[in-house]
Enzyme design. Structure first.
Site, PDB file in Angstrom:
ATOM      1  N   ARG A 155      41.688  98.428  17.790  1.00 48.07           N
ATOM      2  CA  ARG A 155      41.277  99.660  16.964  1.00 48.07           C
ATOM      3  C   ARG A 155      42.696 100.099  16.400  1.00 48.07           C
ATOM      4  NH1 ARG A 155      36.070 101.352  17.808  1.00 48.07           N
ATOM      5  NH2 ARG A 155      36.383 103.715  17.488  1.00 48.07           N
TER       6      ARG A 155
ATOM      7  N   ARG B  78      24.854  97.329  10.816  1.00 47.67           N
ATOM      8  CA  ARG B  78      24.396  99.019  11.142  1.00 47.67           C
ATOM      9  C   ARG B  78      24.440  99.709   9.879  1.00 47.67           C
ATOM     10  NH1 ARG B  78      27.482 101.267  16.200  1.00 47.67           N
ATOM     11  NH2 ARG B  78      25.923 102.952  15.814  1.00 47.67           N
TER      12      ARG B  78
ATOM     13  N   ASP C 123      32.925 101.940  13.198  1.00 49.81           N
ATOM     14  CA  ASP C 123      32.903 103.485  12.869  1.00 49.81           C
ATOM     15  C   ASP C 123      33.942 104.046  12.513  1.00 49.81           C
ATOM     16  OD1 ASP C 123      34.270 102.599  15.126  1.00 49.81           O
ATOM     17  OD2 ASP C 123      33.419 103.844  16.817  1.00 49.81           O
TER      18      ASP C 123
ATOM     19  N   ASP D  71      24.666 104.614  19.310  1.00 45.25           N
ATOM     20  CA  ASP D  71      24.634 103.218  20.044  1.00 45.25           C
ATOM     21  C   ASP D  71      23.799 103.250  21.162  1.00 45.25           C
ATOM     22  OD1 ASP D  71      26.944 102.614  18.719  1.00 45.25           O
ATOM     23  OD2 ASP D  71      28.432 103.412  19.901  1.00 45.25           O
ATOM     24  N   GLU D  72      23.299 101.918  21.514  1.00 43.21           N
ATOM     25  CA  GLU D  72      22.252 101.968  22.655  1.00 43.21           C
ATOM     26  C   GLU D  72      22.242 102.744  23.863  1.00 43.21           C
ATOM     27  OE1 GLU D  72      21.655  97.998  23.677  1.00 43.21           O
ATOM     28  OE2 GLU D  72      23.583  97.540  24.337  1.00 43.21           O
TER      29      GLU D  72
END
Length: 730
Positions: free
Chosen positions: A685, A533, A638, A549-550
């Protein structure tokens, strides 16, 4: 009687004439006539400005006039005359670009911690290759940093060891690092072995032995200098006027005899114990008492009364005199402390002088004019002092705060010489964010970078490209991605929409996508990984990228407002979903939190604007290990982008409006988008945070409490007076 005297005088005069004839006659006869000279020289007219030429350039001037072109060409092949065009093989770099090979370490070979840090920095960089056949530059596995024969770090038999290297080739395309050369009493720049045609990255190198555009002058750094990251500069805020408690300070050794003693022995002449505090001590070395003079006791007592760090942080200028060698640890210490260095080391080629304009960050003094130093620094205007101080902080953080930055700057300089068509400009090196983060391979035009808009007086492109990351197959027309496409396409600033199809299912047919007023480009990547991306797609023709994001839920008004804010901060991430980091003292590690607090340090790229240059930087600057971790976990891309942008700008992202929820909550539980509800996703994360911080060597994220809302947001005025009135209803 008088006649005899006259004859005697005449006889004496005749003898003198005969002697003069015999003394001058042969000399005049030995002088060839103009037409008889078998090798006549070009006429050399005297230069009226010759008296003003520095003494060390007169021989060069004569050489340029007298020597033939062939003589000059033959001389240039010597090691001391090496240049890139005569001692470097560019063909090795044409095949695979600029790659650096480090010789594998041999058993039983001791390497100092500092040299190991240098090698580790190279091996962790984007320049490194483990295949010597792909290499353009070679770095030794033998420790060449300390060539002082009295040092315990001195490596013996280095000449033989180097000659036995099968790729040595007389040093061609090799880079040698050195911090200390020579020993007592002369401290010459001899390394104790023949460097051949190798380049030198050397500290304390003199202008006399420095080979321009071939060697590289590096700073002298201690063994405690951090390998990565490093501390930031100590300047926290600017004071107006910029004067501090002291005007000029120095605290260090006073050499009683030998090289480097002249300047330090004379510092007491300008020391006034008020605003000019120059302290020296005789207490160093084994035999200092044998050489102590009448001033030693007084100097030693005064030396002990002052704290060096307190002086360093509270002085406007810091004197950096030469020591036994030309370089000094005081140089980097002054830079970090935002104390403007006053250089007092004649003949020192300043670190990275090829790329750094030191006139913007330091005062270059002359040892012969020591007594004029106080009046010189007092005459500098306060605006100039403020500018010098700010530049010290930029240079420290950009090039000197860690061993890694020193090494990478060295490699970037050599790459610029090799790939001259895509070399950094002087402005790139001397302006934020610096040459390490401004990659000229991206563009040769400064206006294509987000950091130079204000300098050039231009604005970013007035349109943006939306990039939607799709991982879920299209099943129903009610899916959030369709609503998102329609809302974004209605924005007056939208130029086009790109959909990155990273779903395992086949690409949907064109009629499945909603009709929009802007082009919709669907791209299916070969490797459907998370890092895709942030690839620098050629289809992105605008400066601004809206990453989505979708399952993101945004209205057209929210898109317009966020883009308007981004246009004022094009070098930063601007968006909606905010997150924060913290230090967990119990676990002694960094933590990640999504709690709604009064500050934040990240804006997630699920709904955020950023400059397209960061796609290029993400792809070509970050190491494969970090991107591999992201792709393996299908997570943390991200966070990594936030780390990168904050490391470049040294500033936090910008959150817009008070919106907290930005995801569609009705996504199917079988969807990959439901990973946000997976407890493992959150734990991953946390791991990413610490992996990223470890590679950067520090925590680049910066906390912020600023949130930007539209003008008159929530004010008790007519809704008709508000431009983004729909935001208040959301």
């Amino acid at each position: 009687m008088q006649a005899k005297k006259r004859y005697l005088i005449l006889f004496s005069a005749g003898v003198c004439l005969i002697l003069l004839f015999y003394l001058q006659g042969p000399a005049s006869r030995r002088t060839p006539k103009r037409g008889d000279d078998p090798h006549p020289h070009w006429p050399h007219f005297s230069d009226p400005l010759r008296a003003f030429i520095p003494w060390d350039q007169t021989e060069t001037e004569d050489y340029n006039v007298r020597a033939s072109p062939r003589h000059k060409r033959d001389d240039s092949t010597g090691a001391d005359k090496c240049r890139m065009d005569s001692c470097f093989d560019f063909e090795l770099c044409k095949r695979n670009g600029f790659k650096v090979y480090v010789y594998p370490q041999q058993k039983g070979e001791k390497i100092s911690e500092s040299y190991q840090n240098i090698l580790s920095s190279i091996e962790g960089s984007r320049f490194y290759t483990s295949d010597p056949g792909q290499a353009c530059l070679f770095v030794l596995n033998l420790d060449t940093l300390d060539r002082d024969q009295l040092s315990p770090q001195y490596v013996h038999n280095l000449k033989t060891k180097i000659q036995n290297l099968n790729l040595w080739n007389n040093g061609r395309n090799h880079l040698i690092f050195n911090l200390y050369s020579g020993t007592w009493p002369d401290y010459t720049e001899d390394l104790g072995f023949d460097i051949g045609q190798a380049m030198l990255a050397k500290a304390s190198i003199s202008t006399e032995s420095f080979r321009p555009n071939f060697d590289i002058s590096i700073p002298l750094f201690s063994k405690d200098h951090p390998r990565t990251g490093g501390e930031r500069g100590f300047l926290k805020y600017n004071t107006i006027p910029p004067f501090r408690k002291y005007m000029l300070v120095f605290k260090g050794k006073r050499y009683l005899t030998g090289i480097g003693s002249d300047t330090r022995n004379a510092l007491y002449h300008i020391h006034n114990a008020e605003d000019v505090v120059l302290l020296t001590t005789c207490k160093h070395g084994k035999d200092w008492q044998k050489h102590k003079d009448a001033r030693c006791d007084k100097d030693n007592a005064e030396y002990d009364r002052y704290d060096y760090k307190e002086m360093l942080h509270n002085s406007t200028f810091c004197l950096v005199p030469r020591g036994r060698r030309l370089g000094s640890f005081r140089f980097l210490e002054a830079l970090q402390a935002a104390c403007v260095p006053v250089m007092l080391s004649n003949g020192w080629e300043l670190p990275f002088s090829e790329i750094i304009d030191w006139r913007t960050a330091a005062v270059i003094g002359d040892e012969r004019l020591l007594l004029q130093i106080p009046s010189t620094v007092r005459s500098i205007h306060q605006d100039r002092i403020l500018s010098l101080r700010q530049q010290t902080q930029f240079l420290w953080e950009a090039y000197f705060s860690s061993v890694e930055k020193i090494v990478l700057t060295t490699l970037e300089i050599i790459q610029d010489r090799v790939l001259q068509h895509s070399a950094h400009s002087t402005l790139m090196w001397n302006r934020l964010p610096g040459g390490l983060f401004t990659l000229p391979q991206y563009s040769s035009y400064l206006g294509d970078f987000p950091f130079f808009y204000a300098l050039l007086g231009i604005k970013p492109h007035q349109k943006f490209t939306a990039v939607i990351h799709a991982v879920t197959p299209l099943v129903s027309q009610s899916q959030p991605i369709f609503k998102l496409l329609v809302a974004v396409a209605k924005s007056q600033f939208c130029a086009q929409i790109m959909v990155l199809w990273n779903c395992d299912k086949p690409l949907p047919s064109k009629h499945r996508w909603p009709a929009t007023s802007v082009p919709v480009i669907v791209i299916e990547g070969e490797s459907k990984v998370m890092s895709s991306r942030f690839l620098p797609y050629e289809n992105i023709i605008t400066d601004a990228v809206l990453s989505l994001d979708e399952d993101t839920v945004l209205s057209t008004t929210e898109v317009d407002f966020a883009f308007t804010v981004w246009q004022s901060f094009p070098e930063r991430i601007v968006g909606y979903p905010a997150r924060s980091h913290f230090w967990d003292s119990n676990k002694e590690r960094w933590g990640y939190t999504s709690k709604w607090t009064n500050d934040y340090s990240m804006v997630l790229t699920g709904a955020a604007f950023y400059h397209r240059y960061y796609n290029y930087l993400y792809t070509h600057y970050l190491p494969g290990s970090l991107k591999g971790l992201v792709d393996q976990l299908s997570n943390c891309e991200d966070i990594l982008m936030n780390f990168l942008v904050s490391a470049v700008t040294k500033m936090p992202p910008i959150k817009v409006t008070q919106k907290k929820q930005y995801k569609e909550t009705m996504m199917g539980q079988t969807s990959r988008a439901s990973r946000w509800a997976d407890p493992d996703h959150f734990a991953q994360r946390q791991t990413c945070m610490n992996k990223f911080a470890s590679w950067f060597g520090t925590m680049p994220l910066v906390h912020s409490q600023m949130r930007l809302d539209p003008v008159l947001f929530r004010d008790q005025v007519s809704i008709l007076r508000k431009k983004y009135r729909d935001i208040e209803r959301l």
